[in-house]
Motif scaffolding. Structure first.
Motif, PDB file in Angstrom:
ATOM      1  N   TYR A 129       0.858  -1.182   0.000  1.00 36.20           N
ATOM      2  CA  TYR A 129       0.000   0.000   0.000  1.00 36.20           C
ATOM      3  C   TYR A 129       0.900   1.239   0.000  1.00 36.20           C
ATOM      4  CZ  TYR A 129      -3.655   3.231   1.663  1.00 36.20           C
ATOM      5  OH  TYR A 129      -4.541   4.273   1.787  1.00 36.20           O
ATOM      6  N   GLY A 130       0.335   2.391  -0.061  1.00 36.42           N
ATOM      7  CA  GLY A 130       1.129   3.614  -0.018  1.00 36.42           C
ATOM      8  C   GLY A 130       0.210   4.812  -0.039  1.00 36.42           C
ATOM      9  N   CYS A 131       0.729   5.948   0.373  1.00 35.99           N
ATOM     10  CA  CYS A 131      -0.067   7.175   0.317  1.00 35.99           C
ATOM     11  C   CYS A 131       0.877   8.357   0.136  1.00 35.99           C
ATOM     12  CB  CYS A 131      -0.916   7.340   1.584  1.00 35.99           C
ATOM     13  SG  CYS A 131       0.013   7.903   3.010  1.00 35.99           S
ATOM     14  N   GLY A 132       0.303   9.516  -0.038  1.00 32.43           N
ATOM     15  CA  GLY A 132       1.107  10.706  -0.272  1.00 32.43           C
ATOM     16  C   GLY A 132       1.890  11.154   0.935  1.00 32.43           C
ATOM     17  N   GLY A 133       1.622  10.547   2.097  1.00 36.38           N
ATOM     18  CA  GLY A 133       2.358  10.910   3.305  1.00 36.38           C
ATOM     19  C   GLY A 133       3.618  10.103   3.493  1.00 36.38           C
ATOM     20  N   HIS A 134       4.013   9.330   2.498  1.00 35.85           N
ATOM     21  CA  HIS A 134       5.233   8.513   2.593  1.00 35.85           C
ATOM     22  C   HIS A 134       6.394   9.376   3.073  1.00 35.85           C
ATOM     23  CE1 HIS A 134       8.643   6.093   1.366  1.00 35.85           C
ATOM     24  NE2 HIS A 134       7.818   5.068   1.189  1.00 35.85           N
ATOM     25  N   SER A 135       7.156   8.835   4.020  1.00 34.49           N
ATOM     26  CA  SER A 135       8.180   9.648   4.679  1.00 34.49           C
ATOM     27  C   SER A 135       9.228  10.182   3.707  1.00 34.49           C
ATOM     28  CB  SER A 135       8.866   8.818   5.764  1.00 34.49           C
ATOM     29  OG  SER A 135       9.468   7.684   5.194  1.00 34.49           O
ATOM     30  N   GLU A 136       9.484   9.464   2.626  1.00 37.48           N
ATOM     31  CA  GLU A 136      10.529   9.900   1.707  1.00 37.48           C
ATOM     32  C   GLU A 136       9.960  10.458   0.405  1.00 37.48           C
ATOM     33  OE1 GLU A 136      13.211   9.758   3.371  1.00 37.48           O
ATOM     34  OE2 GLU A 136      12.207   8.510   4.859  1.00 37.48           O
ATOM     35  N   ALA A 137       8.648  10.654   0.366  1.00 38.47           N
ATOM     36  CA  ALA A 137       8.038  11.061  -0.901  1.00 38.47           C
ATOM     37  C   ALA A 137       8.485  12.452  -1.314  1.00 38.47           C
ATOM     38  CB  ALA A 137       6.526  11.023  -0.780  1.00 38.47           C
ATOM     39  N   ALA A 138       8.540  13.363  -0.382  1.00 39.28           N
ATOM     40  CA  ALA A 138       8.923  14.739  -0.703  1.00 39.28           C
ATOM     41  C   ALA A 138       9.563  15.340   0.533  1.00 39.28           C
ATOM     42  CB  ALA A 138       7.693  15.546  -1.108  1.00 39.28           C
ATOM     43  N   VAL A 139      10.620  16.098   0.322  1.00 43.16           N
ATOM     44  CA  VAL A 139      11.304  16.750   1.436  1.00 43.16           C
ATOM     45  C   VAL A 139      10.911  18.213   1.415  1.00 43.16           C
ATOM     46  CG1 VAL A 139      13.539  17.280   2.438  1.00 43.16           C
ATOM     47  CG2 VAL A 139      13.172  15.098   1.284  1.00 43.16           C
ATOM     48  N   MET A 140      10.500  18.720   2.584  1.00 47.19           N
ATOM     49  CA  MET A 140      10.063  20.118   2.674  1.00 47.19           C
ATOM     50  C   MET A 140      11.218  21.050   2.315  1.00 47.19           C
ATOM     51  SD  MET A 140       6.931  20.709   3.950  1.00 47.19           S
ATOM     52  CE  MET A 140       6.665  21.628   5.433  1.00 47.19           C
ATOM     53  N   PRO A 141      11.031  22.013   1.395  1.00 47.21           N
ATOM     54  CA  PRO A 141      12.123  22.956   1.098  1.00 47.21           C
ATOM     55  C   PRO A 141      12.387  23.854   2.299  1.00 47.21           C
ATOM     56  CG  PRO A 141      10.109  23.608  -0.032  1.00 47.21           C
ATOM     57  CD  PRO A 141       9.820  22.304   0.630  1.00 47.21           C
ATOM     58  N   LYS A 142      13.689  24.200   2.507  1.00 50.53           N
ATOM     59  CA  LYS A 142      14.036  25.082   3.638  1.00 50.53           C
ATOM     60  C   LYS A 142      13.620  26.514   3.312  1.00 50.53           C
ATOM     61  CE  LYS A 142      17.804  22.514   5.598  1.00 50.53           C
ATOM     62  NZ  LYS A 142      19.205  22.218   5.484  1.00 50.53           N
ATOM     63  N   PRO A 143      13.289  27.336   4.312  1.00 56.07           N
ATOM     64  CA  PRO A 143      12.942  28.735   4.019  1.00 56.07           C
ATOM     65  C   PRO A 143      14.169  29.480   3.496  1.00 56.07           C
ATOM     66  CG  PRO A 143      12.998  28.325   6.400  1.00 56.07           C
ATOM     67  CD  PRO A 143      13.147  27.008   5.725  1.00 56.07           C
ATOM     68  N   PRO A 144      13.979  30.436   2.552  1.00 52.79           N
ATOM     69  CA  PRO A 144      15.142  31.139   1.963  1.00 52.79           C
ATOM     70  C   PRO A 144      15.888  31.941   3.032  1.00 52.79           C
ATOM     71  CG  PRO A 144      13.063  32.156   1.304  1.00 52.79           C
ATOM     72  CD  PRO A 144      12.704  30.917   2.037  1.00 52.79           C
ATOM     73  N   GLN A 145      17.224  31.897   2.984  1.00 49.82           N
ATOM     74  CA  GLN A 145      18.085  32.634   3.930  1.00 49.82           C
ATOM     75  C   GLN A 145      18.725  33.831   3.206  1.00 49.82           C
ATOM     76  OE1 GLN A 145      18.836  31.893   7.190  1.00 49.82           O
ATOM     77  NE2 GLN A 145      17.384  30.192   7.213  1.00 49.82           N
ATOM     78  N   PRO A 146      18.703  35.036   3.819  1.00 45.83           N
ATOM     79  CA  PRO A 146      19.378  36.169   3.154  1.00 45.83           C
ATOM     80  C   PRO A 146      20.888  35.929   3.125  1.00 45.83           C
ATOM     81  CG  PRO A 146      18.655  36.777   5.355  1.00 45.83           C
ATOM     82  CD  PRO A 146      18.135  35.401   5.106  1.00 45.83           C
ATOM     83  N   ALA A 147      21.544  36.482   2.072  1.00 46.29           N
ATOM     84  CA  ALA A 147      22.992  36.305   1.939  1.00 46.29           C
ATOM     85  C   ALA A 147      23.699  37.042   3.075  1.00 46.29           C
ATOM     86  CB  ALA A 147      23.441  36.868   0.597  1.00 46.29           C
TER      87      ALA A 147
END
Ligand code: SF4
Length: 308
Positions: free
Chosen positions: A253-271
């Motif tokens: 079985y599987g669902c969209g909550g799979h732990s490795e399905a997508a990694v949350m992008p980090k918030p942008p950091q100013p230079a």
């Protein structure tokens, strides 16, 4: 000779002619105006005939008033036996009664309900109860158990009589306890297969959720493994956002909550700010005298204040 073989198939003439008598009996039993046309008769036996009348009562479509009349041997007087309302071949009837045990559906049980199982329930088979004595030459016989008990007593400092009543180490009962076998009945192969079929149907690879999933549960970090033979094909989902949270899921079985399905992008950091300390920038503090408006740069030592 049985009663059925003595029955006359030809209706008795006098009984068959007693339509008015039968109608009067039906009208007496029914509500006024609901006895309709005479729709037929059958011979019930020697000098016994049942007349049928259409029932016009609302809610009884296809039912018929059945009035049985009879006469004694050599008598000419026909009398009424009984008048009842019976369903005809086209009658609207309630569905056939189904025993409660076959009517129950998953989820029907509520708090306080009891669901007894049959002694010969196919889903269960006898478990190992520990009532059988091990054979005298068995490696886990009573002698062996006594030895193990004495060894335990030496280690713990307790005398055998003070030991808890749990099965002594080294006995079949102890091993069975560990494996969870000491139950009167356990799942049979049939019970295992039907459970697996049900779980596969609810949370299996053929469900729309699994078909659209990015990956299967077998590789998901939220999957909790279960023991036993069913553990080879099923586990428990522990993702609170999954539709299968807390449910037994097929490893396929599987669902969209799979732990490795997508990694949350980090918030942008100013230079980080750039500080150039490798050179000195001359910065004019005031215009140079006699040079019009052209400013004169301070010398390097006095221009340190102008560092960027
Ligand atoms: S989160 Fe989805 S993929 Fe992961 S175990 Fe649960 S159902 Fe399977």
């Amino acid at each position: 000779m049985s009663a059925a073989t003595t029955r006359s198939r030809t209706p008795d003439r006098l009984c068959a002619e007693a339509v008015d008598l039968a109608r009067a009996a039906a009208e007496e039993a029914a509500a006024p105006g609901v006895v309709g046309e005479h729709v037929g008769l059958i011979s019930e036996g020697d000098r016994v005939v049942t007349h049928f009348f259409e029932c016009r009562e609302l809610g009884y479509r296809g039912w018929r008033w059945a009035v049985t009349v009879a006469r004694a041997s050599r008598a000419k007087v026909v009398t009424v036996d009984e008048a009842v309302l019976l369903p005809g071949p086209d009658a609207v009837l309630a569905p056939e009664w189904v025993p409660w045990s076959e009517r129950l559906r998953p989820g029907d049980m509520g708090p306080g309900d009891l669901l007894p199982t049959d002694a010969d329930d196919l889903r269960l088979e006898p478990g190992w109860s520990g009532e059988d004595e091990p054979p005298p030459n068995s490696a886990v016989s009573e002698d062996m158990a006594a030895l193990a008990e004495a060894e335990d007593a030496e280690v713990t400092g307790a005398r055998p009589a003070e030991l808890p009543v749990t099965p002594p180490r080294g006995t079949i009962a102890a091993v069975a306890d560990e494996l969870g076998l000491r139950r009167a009945r356990v799942l049979s192969r049939y019970g295992l297969h039907t459970a697996a079929d049900r779980w596969e149907e609810a949370f299996g690879p053929k469900t729309p959720m699994a078909q659209a999933a990015p990956a299967a549960c077998v590789s998901c970090g939220f999957l909790v493994r279960i023991g036993g033979s069913l553990g080879q094909a099923f586990g428990v989902c522990a993702n609170e956002f999954s539709p299968a949270d807390g449910r037994v899921v097929s490893l396929a079985y599987g669902c969209g909550g799979h732990s490795e399905a997508a990694v949350m992008p980090k918030p942008p950091q100013p230079a980080p700010p750039v500080i150039d300390e490798t050179r000195v920038d001359p910065f004019p503090l005031r215009p140079a005298p006699d040079s019009g408006s052209v400013p004169v740069a301070e010398d390097a030592s006095s221009a340190e204040l102008g560092h960027s």
